[in-house]
Write a protein that holds these residues in place. Structure first.
Motif, short mmCIF file in Angstrom:
data_model
loop_
_atom_site.label_atom_id
_atom_site.label_comp_id
_atom_site.label_asym_id
_atom_site.label_seq_id
_atom_site.Cartn_x
_atom_site.Cartn_y
_atom_site.Cartn_z
N VAL A 104 0.82 -1.17 0.04
CA VAL A 104 0.09 -0.11 -0.03
C VAL A 104 0.84 1.32 -0.02
O VAL A 104 1.63 1.41 0.80
CB VAL A 104 -1.01 0.01 1.28
N HIS A 109 -2.61 5.60 -2.97
CA HIS A 109 -3.83 4.90 -2.52
C HIS A 109 -5.00 5.63 -2.44
O HIS A 109 -5.98 5.20 -2.87
CB HIS A 109 -3.57 4.38 -1.19
N GLY A 114 -6.27 0.47 -4.51
CA GLY A 114 -5.80 -1.04 -4.46
C GLY A 114 -6.48 -1.57 -5.87
O GLY A 114 -6.69 -2.76 -5.75
#
Length: 515
Positions: A104, A109, A114
């Motif tokens: 991550v 992000h 994701g």
């Protein structure tokens, strides 16, 4: 009673100092170095190695000191770096399934969450990558369709440069727009004019985000996400730019939805919309509008930045070493002439030109640190234990400049890719696109573009610096390694010089040029 007395004795400053000491102790206990973990520089409590440079040159110096597998602590997270062809190959090829996940990355992000292709993991990643790879490989008539897109764009680019003859100009966004138009045709089904101010703005936003995302200030967000997300800085610019880029992609998708015909798919978006219908019963595969937007943005950015930057470096090198430029022109003229543009079928007959293209990729070192990976299981590398979930970076620069693999690693030398008979030869340590299951999805397209754009430009033009403005060989270190902004002049490659160029071609061995 004892605790009450202690409480009464401590003032606010004392309590603050006590809290700080306890926080440091907690950090030392929670983040103690795992047993047999890769070595690295001593880290400060809470801060880690925050004062250690984040650029590839700093990492290569640490590799010399600590070995090809070492670690650096950013905030509370320990990251592993892998250097040198032998160890990078061990990680990406020999241990094919050990480093295929993405960590991550707080900087990205907030936008990607994701999803998409580049930052997703597991089942969703496998399905999205396979779909995109299939589309890139088999869209239209496969390679022939992609080659046609590139040939058409080569013609547009050559015409644009022809208009600049004799005038000093900066080729940055003309080159970037041309390269980007190829992937735009694949994803959106159309290209953008070089004079389109709206698309120029998109290219500028992307360039700014890429430059800033590699800066130490922006990467502080990854080290201290809870703190930095509330503070101003370049990380805020990067995230805002990506939000604008995503909004641009979403508008293109909306246009496709308005006149979508599942029986006649025009491009990646149309094909993806059809796949969404087929995968309704498999939500874990992630075929939905949000993932379509992020996957399209992935393809747009991956199909633009690195290839365009490589071509800009190629122009810098050709202006710096005009004798190499002349030799390329002589070979192209002797094989193709001026009656048609180069094609992929010409590549085997242009070994020196192909060698120069590869040497540009090696020496320009576009993605020196690659893209972060994550150990998806407990593994051992170089004799050290790397726990599952550890962020791991392959220093691609250390492979492309490995003294054990290249005869003259610090020299721009096309002979690296030529055998004793002057024929092109492949090199195992040529890994500008990384390797393994996470290697660059667009590698085949990028190779086609680099050869065809470069050969087409050198067939028609000679590139020269502005007097007193020789382009710098010192690159700008952002997320990628880009040339500094430069101006140049283009001159039509004259048929009157063909005889002189042919004599250059006949001289024999390629030129060694030391920087």
């Amino acid at each position: 009673m004892v605790f009450q007395a202690l409480f009464d004795c401590l003032n606010f400053t004392s309590w603050l100092l006590l809290a700080f000491v306890l926080l440091i102790l907690f950090d030392l206990i929670r983040n103690r170095r795992p047993r047999n973990f890769p070595p690295g520089p001593r880290a400060l409590p809470l801060l880690g190695n925050v004062f250690t440079g984040v650029d590839f040159k700093s990492m290569m110096k640490l590799a010399e000191k600590y070995g090809p597998v070492f670690s650096v602590k950013r905030g509370s997270e320990r990251m592993v770096y892998v250097a040198g062809y032998k160890m990078v190959k061990e990680a990406l090829v020999n241990q094919l399934d050990s480093f295929i996940d993405r960590p991550v990355i707080p900087l990205f992000h907030i936008v990607y969450k994701g999803l998409g292709i580049s930052l997703s993991n597991g089942y969703l990643w496998r399905k999205q990558r396979k779909f995109a790879n299939t589309h890139l490989r088999y869209f239209g008539e496969g390679q022939k369709a992609l080659e046609k897109y590139i040939e058409v764009e080569c013609s547009f680019l050559c015409e644009a440069l022809k208009e600049e003859q004799g005038k000093p100009f900066n080729p940055h966004y003309t080159i970037t727009n041309a390269v980007s138009n190829v992937i735009c045709c694949v994803v959106f089904g159309h290209r953008f004019e070089y004079t389109d101010p709206n698309y120029r703005k998109i290219l500028e936003l992307d360039n700014e985000a890429i430059v800033l995302s590699g800066s130490a200030q922006a990467q502080l967000l990854d080290a201290f996400p809870d703190l930095m997300k509330h503070l101003p800085g370049p990380h805020q610019t990067v995230q805002n730019n990506y939000k604008e880029l995503l909004a641009f992609v979403k508008k293109e998708i909306e246009k496709h939805q308005e006149d979508w015909n599942p029986e006649d798919p025009r491009d990646f978006i149309d094909t993806y919309l059809s796949e969404m219908e087929k995968k309704k019963m498999d939500p874990q595969a992630g075929f939905n509008l949000e993932t379509l937007s992020l996957s399209s943005l992935d393809l747009l950015e991956a199909g633009t930045e690195t290839t365009a930057t490589t071509l800009r470096w190629a122009l810098v090198f050709m202006m710096t070493y005009p004798e190499i430029q002349e030799k390329v022109q002589a070979e192209i003229d002797s094989v193709i002439g001026q009656s048609r543009l180069p094609t992929l079928a010409d590549r085997p007959n242009l070994p020196y030109t192909d060698a120069v293209v590869h040497e540009v990729q090696r020496f320009a070192n576009i993605a020196p640190l690659g893209f972060p990976r994550c150990a998806n299981k407990d593994t051992t590398l170089g004799g050290y234990f790397i726990p599952k979930g550890t962020a791991t970076t392959m220093i691609l620069a250390s492979v492309l400049l490995d003294k054990n693999e290249w005869e003259t690693p610090d020299v721009f030398n096309p002979e690296h890719f030529l055998d004793s008979q002057g024929q092109f030869r492949k090199r195992d340590a040529f890994l500008p696109f990384a390797a393994g299951k996470r290697m660059c999805l667009g590698e085949p397209l990028a190779k086609m573009e680099l050869f065809l754009f470069f050969a087409s430009l050198l067939q028609r033009f000679t590139f020269t610096p502005i007097p007193g403005e020789m382009p710098s060989m010192d690159g700008v270190l952002g997320f990628t390694h880009t040339p500094q902004e430069f101006r140049m002049q283009v001159k039509r490659w004259s048929r009157d010089t063909r005889k002189r160029k042919s004599s250059i071609l006949a001289r024999g061995s390629p030129i060694h040029t030391r920087l």
